[in-house]
Design an enzyme around this catalytic site. Structure first.
Site, short mmCIF file in Angstrom:
data_model
loop_
_atom_site.label_atom_id
_atom_site.label_comp_id
_atom_site.label_asym_id
_atom_site.label_seq_id
_atom_site.Cartn_x
_atom_site.Cartn_y
_atom_site.Cartn_z
N TYR A 81 4.54 1.79 3.17
CA TYR A 81 3.99 1.92 4.52
C TYR A 81 5.10 1.68 5.54
CZ TYR A 81 -0.80 1.74 2.76
OH TYR A 81 -1.97 2.00 2.12
N TYR A 120 1.77 2.03 -5.05
CA TYR A 120 2.63 0.89 -4.69
C TYR A 120 2.14 -0.38 -5.38
CZ TYR A 120 -0.98 0.06 -1.06
OH TYR A 120 -2.16 -0.16 -0.39
N ARG A 130 -1.52 -0.26 -6.75
CA ARG A 130 -2.57 0.52 -6.10
C ARG A 130 -2.37 1.99 -6.41
NH1 ARG A 130 -5.63 -0.35 -2.06
NH2 ARG A 130 -6.95 0.79 -3.47
N HIS A 133 -3.84 6.51 -2.39
CA HIS A 133 -5.10 6.50 -1.64
C HIS A 133 -4.79 6.71 -0.17
CE1 HIS A 133 -3.54 2.38 -1.60
NE2 HIS A 133 -4.05 2.32 -0.39
N HIS A 135 -6.43 5.57 3.58
CA HIS A 135 -7.40 4.73 4.29
C HIS A 135 -8.08 5.56 5.39
CE1 HIS A 135 -5.94 0.85 2.60
NE2 HIS A 135 -4.80 1.53 2.50
FE FE Z 1 -3.22 1.06 1.11
#
Ligand code: FE
Length: 212
Positions: A81, A120, A130, A133, A135
């Site tokens: 991110y 990640y 994870r 995906h 959000h």
């Molecule tokens: Fe996330």
């Protein structure tokens, strides 16, 4: 016994002034045409597999929710991110912020162009990752329709291991968090298409994070 009533006189509530009545809202004017294309928000193009992500926002009766603000955020194709709290040892992409928004059309449809996010690691336990995906956040037209959730990609081997995915107890509800590959949404020579509908409330609602 100490007194429990307020020690000061009540503050008079003043009627909202012009500033409050005309302040910014999530209106049509706030959403720019480039907000829905996460691959065109910088000078260059982001790395990764370009995807088109589209679907309809529906209410409990299957009616389209029009003019709905849909916000998305995601990791880049390397699984990082663009946020200071993300210290995953994967490269940042100077051409990818990973945030977008759009309004649904008269058919309740939203549409994003982005890149497929990478997986990640997170520190839930050793070797917890994870799955890819995206959000999503939607406000709905009523308080009960507020929805913050995550969309998963079909067939990813990490998804069945994901604690957030598994926290949704009902397998049918869990399945509603997974997009479908949709060749009809492919843009030839450009991007792969994924279809994901969102139901804001009712028995077939898309599972939300936490409780509403
Ligand atoms: Fe996330």
């Amino acid at each position: 016994m100490p007194a429990r009533q307020p020690a000061r006189p009540p503050v008079p509530v003043v009627a909202p002034g012009a500033v409050e009545l005309t302040g910014p809202v999530f209106g049509r004017a706030d959403v720019g045409p480039l907000d829905r294309d996460l691959t065109r928000q910088h000078r260059g193009e982001p790395l990764g597999e370009r995807i088109t992500l589209s679907g309809r926002v529906l209410d409990r009766d299957g009616r389209p929710v029009r003019g709905q603000l849909v916000e998305v955020w995601q990791a880049n194709s390397a699984g990082r991110y663009a946020h200071r709290t993300d210290q995953h040892a994967a490269p940042l992409d100077p051409n990818f912020t990973g945030a977008g928004r759009c309004l649904t059309d008269d058919d309740g449809r939203y549409h994003f162009t982005t890149v497929r996010p990478g997986a990640y690691p997170w520190n839930l336990h050793t070797n917890a990752w994870r799955p890819p995906h995206v959000h999503f956040s939607l406000f709905g037209t009523a308080f009960t329709q507020r929805l913050v959730t995550q969309m998963y990609f079909p067939g990813d081997p990490l998804t069945p291991h994901d604690a957030i995915w598994r926290a949704v107890g009902d397998p049918a509800a869990r399945a509603r968090l997974v997009a479908a590959y949709d060749p009809a949404l492919n843009v030839p020579e450009w991007s792969l298409g994924y279809h994901w509908d969102i139901v804001l409330d009712g028995p077939a609602a898309t599972p939300a994070e936490g409780s509403r």
